[in-house]
Design a protein around this motif. Sequence first.
Motif, PDB file in Angstrom:
ATOM      1  N   VAL A  76       5.907  -0.648   7.195  1.00  0.00           N
ATOM      2  CA  VAL A  76       5.027  -1.292   6.218  1.00  0.00           C
ATOM      3  C   VAL A  76       5.356  -0.802   4.807  1.00  0.00           C
ATOM      4  N   ALA A  77       5.778  -1.722   3.944  1.00  0.00           N
ATOM      5  CA  ALA A  77       6.114  -1.398   2.561  1.00  0.00           C
ATOM      6  C   ALA A  77       4.892  -1.566   1.674  1.00  0.00           C
ATOM      7  N   ALA A  78       4.688  -0.618   0.775  1.00  0.00           N
ATOM      8  CA  ALA A  78       3.545  -0.665  -0.138  1.00  0.00           C
ATOM      9  C   ALA A  78       4.014  -0.496  -1.581  1.00  0.00           C
ATOM     10  N   GLU A  79       3.430  -1.276  -2.457  1.00  0.00           N
ATOM     11  CA  GLU A  79       3.646  -1.092  -3.893  1.00  0.00           C
ATOM     12  C   GLU A  79       2.572  -0.137  -4.409  1.00  0.00           C
ATOM     13  N   THR A  80       2.951   0.814  -5.238  1.00  0.00           N
ATOM     14  CA  THR A  80       1.975   1.775  -5.764  1.00  0.00           C
ATOM     15  C   THR A  80       1.493   1.337  -7.145  1.00  0.00           C
ATOM     16  N   LEU A  81       0.201   1.451  -7.318  1.00  0.00           N
ATOM     17  CA  LEU A  81      -0.439   1.093  -8.587  1.00  0.00           C
ATOM     18  C   LEU A  81      -1.237   2.280  -9.107  1.00  0.00           C
ATOM     19  N   LYS A  82      -1.323   2.425 -10.422  1.00  0.00           N
ATOM     20  CA  LYS A  82      -2.098   3.503 -11.026  1.00  0.00           C
ATOM     21  C   LYS A  82      -3.233   2.912 -11.856  1.00  0.00           C
ATOM     22  N   GLU A  83      -4.443   3.422 -11.629  1.00  0.00           N
ATOM     23  CA  GLU A  83      -5.603   2.982 -12.416  1.00  0.00           C
ATOM     24  C   GLU A  83      -6.533   4.169 -12.620  1.00  0.00           C
ATOM     25  N   ASP A  84      -6.787   4.491 -13.884  1.00  0.00           N
ATOM     26  CA  ASP A  84      -7.631   5.642 -14.240  1.00  0.00           C
ATOM     27  C   ASP A  84      -7.124   6.925 -13.582  1.00  0.00           C
ATOM     28  N   GLY A  85      -5.790   7.071 -13.535  1.00  0.00           N
ATOM     29  CA  GLY A  85      -5.199   8.287 -12.991  1.00  0.00           C
ATOM     30  C   GLY A  85      -5.194   8.367 -11.476  1.00  0.00           C
ATOM     31  N   LYS A  86      -5.652   7.327 -10.812  1.00  0.00           N
ATOM     32  CA  LYS A  86      -5.707   7.331  -9.347  1.00  0.00           C
ATOM     33  C   LYS A  86      -4.676   6.360  -8.781  1.00  0.00           C
ATOM     34  N   GLU A  87      -4.081   6.754  -7.646  1.00  0.00           N
ATOM     35  CA  GLU A  87      -3.069   5.913  -7.010  1.00  0.00           C
ATOM     36  C   GLU A  87      -3.718   4.935  -6.029  1.00  0.00           C
ATOM     37  N   TYR A  88      -3.237   3.701  -6.065  1.00  0.00           N
ATOM     38  CA  TYR A  88      -3.668   2.662  -5.126  1.00  0.00           C
ATOM     39  C   TYR A  88      -2.428   2.104  -4.416  1.00  0.00           C
ATOM     40  N   PHE A  89      -2.639   1.633  -3.178  1.00  0.00           N
ATOM     41  CA  PHE A  89      -1.541   1.051  -2.420  1.00  0.00           C
ATOM     42  C   PHE A  89      -1.788  -0.423  -2.173  1.00  0.00           C
ATOM     43  N   GLN A  90      -0.829  -1.241  -2.589  1.00  0.00           N
ATOM     44  CA  GLN A  90      -0.846  -2.656  -2.254  1.00  0.00           C
ATOM     45  C   GLN A  90       0.158  -2.871  -1.122  1.00  0.00           C
TER      46      GLN A  90
END
Length: 392
Positions: A312-326
């Motif tokens: 499973v491939a995930a794109e990493t996103l940053k928002e308010d210093g926190k990492e999110y996985f798409q």
Amino acid sequence: MRPLTSDEEAKLKALTENSVSLTLIEPTETGLKKSIMDATGPVRSYLKSNGFHDYSLQLQGPDYKVVIDAVLYDDHAIKKSRTSLYRPKTKKGDPRIWFTGLTKYANPNDILALVCFDGKIHVLNLTQLPVRALINSVVLNPLKELVEEINGTENAVANELLQMLKEIAKKPVPSLVDADTSVGRTLETALGIDINSSKKPDFKGIELKSFRDKRGNRKTLFAQVPDWKLSKFKSSAEILDAFGYERGDDFKLYCTVSSITTNSQGLSLRVDNDINQLLEYSDQKSIGDFVVWSLEKLHKRLLEKHRETFWVAAETLKEDGKEYFQYKEVEHTKKPIVSQFDLLLDQGVITLDHLIKRNSKNRVVEKGPLFKIKPKSLDLLFPPSLKYDLLN
């Protein structure tokens, strides 16, 4: 065995894409003249793992020869053959194999694929046979029939998991922890899977491998410590003491080890098919071979972990210093071609990572050794390889 040509490698991929488990053998000019071939380590391992023959249990001499039905494949015809499996009385009784009719079927140094199926050994001349064209042909032919018989699979659990992943992928998921492993831990938690150190697959027999989608990243197959009883070194601490280095406040050994290069610590791998082992060795003559893995154990781990896998491939996103996985894409593999594992180790496609560190409490922690494969080489080891878009 000689290196495969690009054409032979493409034919091998066509077979592995269609779930065809096989091993390879190369008849020599001398072998064809004498009607004899060495049963190499990969051949012996393949025959044993498929329940066809175990050379280690076979006594020497013609009285103990084993004969199995075989089939030689041409473009649009097959020829019945017989496989002779034996150990001669001479010398150490090195395992031998031969196929009747082979001298008219193969030239010296052709690469032959041996496929154990339905009680027979099916022989495909990878050098000469137009494998992909025959598999994709609209006209039925013997090879196409063989592949279609082998390639029957069921996808009920995979479809269930795929639908769950598509639900999760509807929006970015916040990372649970700030760590390299978070992409996997976050997904497993979202799926309701308990985080543990079990060596069993994650979801109803399907292994989940999640990763941040960066081109060039190798993919982890599994972790497996050496067989300490057979090894010169008896612990990860000994490996660290011999080859580790200072890095800031830590004393560690973080490195990749390959069969085709020697790394900066002077470490390399070597596949020894005669004794069915993978060895790690140092270029320091006073050390030499220092740890050992049984190839049979590594094959078992590969089958345990990856009989069916979702990468499973995930794109990493940053928002308010926190990492999110798409989570966005899945590569779905099944039934690893175990006989290919040794070849890919030998050619440096599969490598090993040490992740050893001595912490502040003077305790040695080993996160590996991790066996990893180059990202574009999954189709050499795992058939079939299907991709699913989680966002559409």
